[in-house]
Scaffold this active site. Structure first.
Site, PDB file in Angstrom:
ATOM      1  N   LYS A  85       0.474  -1.282   0.069  1.00 20.42           N
ATOM      2  CA  LYS A  85       0.354   0.255  -0.101  1.00 20.42           C
ATOM      3  C   LYS A  85       1.323   0.619  -0.250  1.00 20.42           C
ATOM      4  O   LYS A  85       0.690   1.931  -0.585  1.00 20.42           O
ATOM      5  CB  LYS A  85      -1.325  -0.061   1.484  1.00 20.42           C
ATOM      6  N   THR A  86       1.896   1.410   1.122  1.00 17.46           N
ATOM      7  CA  THR A  86       2.603   2.272   1.086  1.00 17.46           C
ATOM      8  C   THR A  86       3.893   2.721  -0.531  1.00 17.46           C
ATOM      9  O   THR A  86       3.712   3.884  -1.421  1.00 17.46           O
ATOM     10  CB  THR A  86       3.436   2.419   2.480  1.00 17.46           C
ATOM     11  N   ASP A 130      -1.207   6.581   6.764  1.00 14.83           N
ATOM     12  CA  ASP A 130      -1.273   4.947   6.370  1.00 14.83           C
ATOM     13  C   ASP A 130      -2.102   4.570   8.110  1.00 14.83           C
ATOM     14  O   ASP A 130      -2.544   5.478   8.789  1.00 14.83           O
ATOM     15  CB  ASP A 130       0.256   4.026   7.129  1.00 14.83           C
ATOM     16  N   THR A 179      -6.205  -2.125   7.264  1.00 16.18           N
ATOM     17  CA  THR A 179      -5.601  -3.321   6.809  1.00 16.18           C
ATOM     18  C   THR A 179      -7.346  -3.339   7.519  1.00 16.18           C
ATOM     19  O   THR A 179      -8.213  -4.290   8.192  1.00 16.18           O
ATOM     20  CB  THR A 179      -4.970  -3.486   8.083  1.00 16.18           C
ATOM     21  N   ARG A 238       7.051  -8.461   0.721  1.00 17.37           N
ATOM     22  CA  ARG A 238       7.441  -7.745   2.279  1.00 17.37           C
ATOM     23  C   ARG A 238       8.372  -8.667   2.880  1.00 17.37           C
ATOM     24  O   ARG A 238       9.627  -8.117   3.034  1.00 17.37           O
ATOM     25  CB  ARG A 238       6.937  -6.792   3.171  1.00 17.37           C
TER      26      ARG A 238
END
Ligand code: ADE
Length: 352
Positions: A85-86, A130, A179, A238
């Site tokens: 997402k980032t 975030d 999330t 990640r």
């Protein structure tokens, strides 16, 4: 009972809440600041592997916004942690040719934090927030007119002499990530023009991501080694990159490794107790607890979390999504149950 205690002892020795898990999808400190992620993040949409539907939708929106010389509409990205997402927010800014200001809701506790960010934005810049579901009420209320009318309503003075003053803001794009899309207040959710979900990645996309990262890190990874990492990274880039770094450590310490093959990957990941499907000691602990203490379930989330000494929200948003995705755990109206596939997996791992 002997099995339970030996299982428990094994789990406990590998699970310590003070110690980050190698397969934890939350960013580790060195991964938190975008610029320090070893340059592994893709910078543009063309380099971003997977999430095809998302890329298509955002690609069109970016081109249209550029064509109109307008800011991109506000974007809400939701889905499990570690799926990019980032990275996507940074990619969007890059595609739009503007800067991306990165922050997270817990850092915007005081009104002046968010005011400071908003008044310093340049036209068409991206503001990435975030964990946006964690915004305070005050921060949300400052954001509504900012998002809708590019207006910041400031209160000046105190008590009876308090006045509101409206400040014009430049056009900007808020990219929110969460999330827990369900935890967003509906007025906030309604102010995003684009709402997109990120899904766990397909095996072939993960293989391509590992291959790309190995290339960037100059690691001689065989196809088989890429596949092994892709299989064991819980569908999460990640984690794939993190596992790759652990494999790199083992190869470096061994010395003289000409090619990193599947066997070396297996050895390195076993060292970190990451099993064939990417589960680590804490995942196995969840499944084992349900099997051993609750006869396989159903058991309610809060009961389960209390038995594990975990926070229910962490269990629900961080640990469970992958166990549900691989079909080892099921959510039923009466609670969580371990599936036949989950049982078979544990038995198989135990026999090895
Ligand atoms: N590294 C992490 N996520 C990635 C992605 N989606 N594409 C390419 N490289 C990545």
């Amino acid at each position: 009972m002997a099995i339970l205690s030996s299982r428990k002892a094994q789990s406990d020795s590998h699970h310590s809440s003070g110690n980050p898990r190698v397969v934890d999808s939350a960013p580790m400190p060195e991964e938190e600041i975008p610029a320090r992620e070893d340059g592994l993040r893709p910078r543009c949409l063309d380099d971003y592997i997977g999430q095809t539907a998302l890329k298509q939708v955002l690609g069109i929106a970016v081109r249209a916004a550029l064509g109109r010389r307008e800011a991109l509409d506000h974007v809400l990205l939701y889905g499990p942690p570690g799926l990019g997402k980032t990275t996507m927010a940074l990619v969007l800014a890059e595609e739009l040719g503007v800067k991306c200001r990165v922050t997270s809701a817990p850092a915007l506790e005081r009104p002046r934090d968010i005011v400071g960010l908003l008044v310093n934005l340049q036209p068409r810049e991206v503001l990435f927030v975030d964990e946006i579901h964690r915004l305070t009420r005050v921060a949300e209320e400052l954001l509504y007119p900012a998002m809708e009318d590019r207006r910041l309503d400031l209160t000046v003075g105190r008590g009876n002499s308090a006045r509101t003053r409206a400040l014009d803001l430049p056009p900007f794009t808020l990219v929110g990530a969460t999330t827990r899309a369900g935890s967003l207040s509906s007025p906030l959710r309604d102010r995003f023009g684009l709402t997109q979900r990120l899904d766990f990645y397909a095996l072939e996309d993960l293989q391509a991501i590992v291959k790309r990262a190995a290339g960037l890190l100059d690691l001689p990874l065989t196809t088989e080694a890429c596949l092994e990492i892709a299989r064991r990274c819980r569908g999460t880039p990640r984690i794939a990159n993190r596992l790759l770094r652990r494999v790199r450590d083992v190869a470096a310490v061994r010395g003289g490794v000409k090619a990193i093959d599947g066997l070396l990957v297996d050895e390195a990941l076993n060292l970190h107790h990451v099993d064939q499907r990417g589960l680590d000691a804490s995942d196995r602990r969840v499944l084992e607890l349900i099997l051993d203490a609750y006869g396989g379930g159903p058991v309610g989330l809060d009961t389960l979390a209390a038995s594990l000494g975990e926070d229910p929200a962490t269990l629900e948003t961080v640990v469970e999504p992958f166990l549900l995705q691989v079909g080892f755990l099921q959510r039923t109206p009466r609670g969580r149950i371990v599936t036949q596939a989950g049982r078979r997996h544990l038995e198989w791992e135990e026999k090895k």
